[in-house]
Design an enzyme around this catalytic site. Structure first.
Site, short mmCIF file in Angstrom:
data_model
loop_
_atom_site.label_atom_id
_atom_site.label_comp_id
_atom_site.label_asym_id
_atom_site.label_seq_id
_atom_site.Cartn_x
_atom_site.Cartn_y
_atom_site.Cartn_z
N ASP A 188 38.85 29.83 27.70
CA ASP A 188 38.89 30.91 26.73
C ASP A 188 40.21 30.86 25.94
O ASP A 188 41.21 30.35 26.44
CB ASP A 188 38.78 32.26 27.42
CG ASP A 188 37.39 32.51 27.97
OD1 ASP A 188 36.44 31.85 27.49
OD2 ASP A 188 37.24 33.37 28.87
N ARG A 206 37.64 36.53 35.46
CA ARG A 206 37.64 37.91 34.96
C ARG A 206 36.70 38.78 35.79
O ARG A 206 37.02 39.93 36.12
CB ARG A 206 37.19 37.95 33.50
CG ARG A 206 38.25 37.50 32.51
CD ARG A 206 37.70 37.50 31.11
NE ARG A 206 36.69 36.47 30.91
CZ ARG A 206 35.58 36.62 30.20
NH1 ARG A 206 35.32 37.79 29.64
NH2 ARG A 206 34.74 35.63 30.05
N ASP A 235 39.23 42.03 30.83
CA ASP A 235 40.61 41.54 30.77
C ASP A 235 41.45 42.49 29.92
O ASP A 235 40.93 43.42 29.29
CB ASP A 235 40.67 40.10 30.23
CG ASP A 235 40.03 39.95 28.86
OD1 ASP A 235 40.31 40.80 27.98
OD2 ASP A 235 39.27 39.00 28.64
N TYR A 241 42.81 28.05 39.61
CA TYR A 241 43.39 28.95 38.63
C TYR A 241 44.53 29.76 39.25
O TYR A 241 44.56 30.01 40.46
CB TYR A 241 42.34 29.95 38.12
CG TYR A 241 41.20 29.32 37.38
CD1 TYR A 241 41.26 29.12 36.00
CD2 TYR A 241 40.04 28.94 38.04
CE1 TYR A 241 40.20 28.55 35.31
CE2 TYR A 241 38.98 28.37 37.37
CZ TYR A 241 39.06 28.17 36.00
OH TYR A 241 38.02 27.59 35.32
#
Length: 293
Positions: free
Chosen positions: A38, A171, A80, A66
């Site tokens: 993203d 997310r 988010d 991550y």
């Protein structure tokens, strides 16, 4: 030039922006990427150059890693911090309580994909529908969280390190953790630290790559077969190579003592591509080089 350049994508760039920049750097239209990041996310983005683009559709289902920031007491439509906040309240959660909740999200879990995602339903991207105010039903999907470690936490804001299967939405993970705590939560930052077997330490900042001369870029290219290292290796002699390129199914047992059913890497003098052993025969799946190579 053929190979993989491991880019450290900066924030506010799409994955397609990075691909476009690499097209200019390598002076070729044959450029593709693996695993969309993203725009607000940073980190590892493997970009395939030249003939290596043929390998993108064949990449093994490798996990990703991550480092994500989160904030408790806040919720948003995008899950988010960059979306419109729907709720915000002061909270303070003990680390012990949070760690207990995190344990519930380790292993095989189910996630409902977020509306703000590139996933398609009936040919339409969910994010496009979401921007029109349309919400559709999404079926839960099984994902695997193999590591979920809390590295920083002050009662409200924290950072987690995550190793997960492909298709995991961080997310959504943050949102689900907030729901389990009863506080709500949003993701505040996201760095992909590993993808396709490449680490953040192996990546190069996009801005630096834009200024490098061609010879330096070529030295940074990873061989395309490096992403298939988990598959067995079969080496063909010249006669076998010619038969293989002419579509002849070769006896796998004559090529490799431990040949077994499934995908494998095939080499002549160099990497040829992927093949599959079916019924004891070696069958070409995708060739990345031609007969003249």
């Amino acid at each position: 030039m053929n190979g993989i350049i491991v880019v450290n994508k900066p924030q506010n760039f799409t994955s397609f922006d990075a691909v476009a920049i690499m097209r200019g750097c390598f002076h070729t239209k044959k450029v593709g990427h693996s695993g969309t990041l993203d725009p607000m996310a940073t980190g590892v983005l493997p970009i395939f150059i030249g003939g290596a683009t043929k390998a993108v559709s064949l990449l093994p289902e490798s996990g990703k890693s991550y480092r994500a920031g989160f904030r408790l007491g806040v919720t948003s439509e995008t899950l988010d911090i960059w979306g419109d906040c729907s709720e915000q309240k002061n909270v303070s959660v003990s680390e012990k309580t949070l760690l207990t909740v995190l344990e519930k999200f380790k292993g095989d879990i189910e996630q409902v994909p977020p509306m703000y995602s590139a996933l398609k339903v009936n040919g339409q991207k969910l994010c496009d529908l979401a921007r029109k105010g349309i919400e559709v039903e999404r079926k839960p999907r099984k994902v695997t969280i193999s590591r979920l470690e809390l590295t920083e936490f002050d009662g409200r804001d924290g950072i987690i390190e995550v190793d997960c299967s492909s298709g995991t939405y961080i997310r959504t993970l943050a949102d689900d953790i907030g729901a389990a705590l009863g506080t709500g939560a949003v993701m505040t930052s996201l760095v992909r630290t590993r993808a396709c077997g490449f680490s953040l330490a192996e990546s190069s900042p996009l801005e630096e790559l834009k200024t490098k001369p061609a010879e330096e870029l070529e030295r940074l290219l990873k061989p395309v077969d490096s992403v298939f290292a988990e598959y067995p290796k079969i080496v063909l002699d010249e006669t076998q190579r010619l038969l293989y390129f002419n579509g002849v199914r070769l006896d796998a047992k004559r090529l490799h003592d431990n040949a077994c059913e499934g995908l494998c890497r095939v080499y002549g003098a160099e990497f040829i591509g992927l093949a599959e052993i079916v019924g004891g025969e070696l069958i070409s799946v995708k060739r990345l080089t031609d007969l003249s190579s």
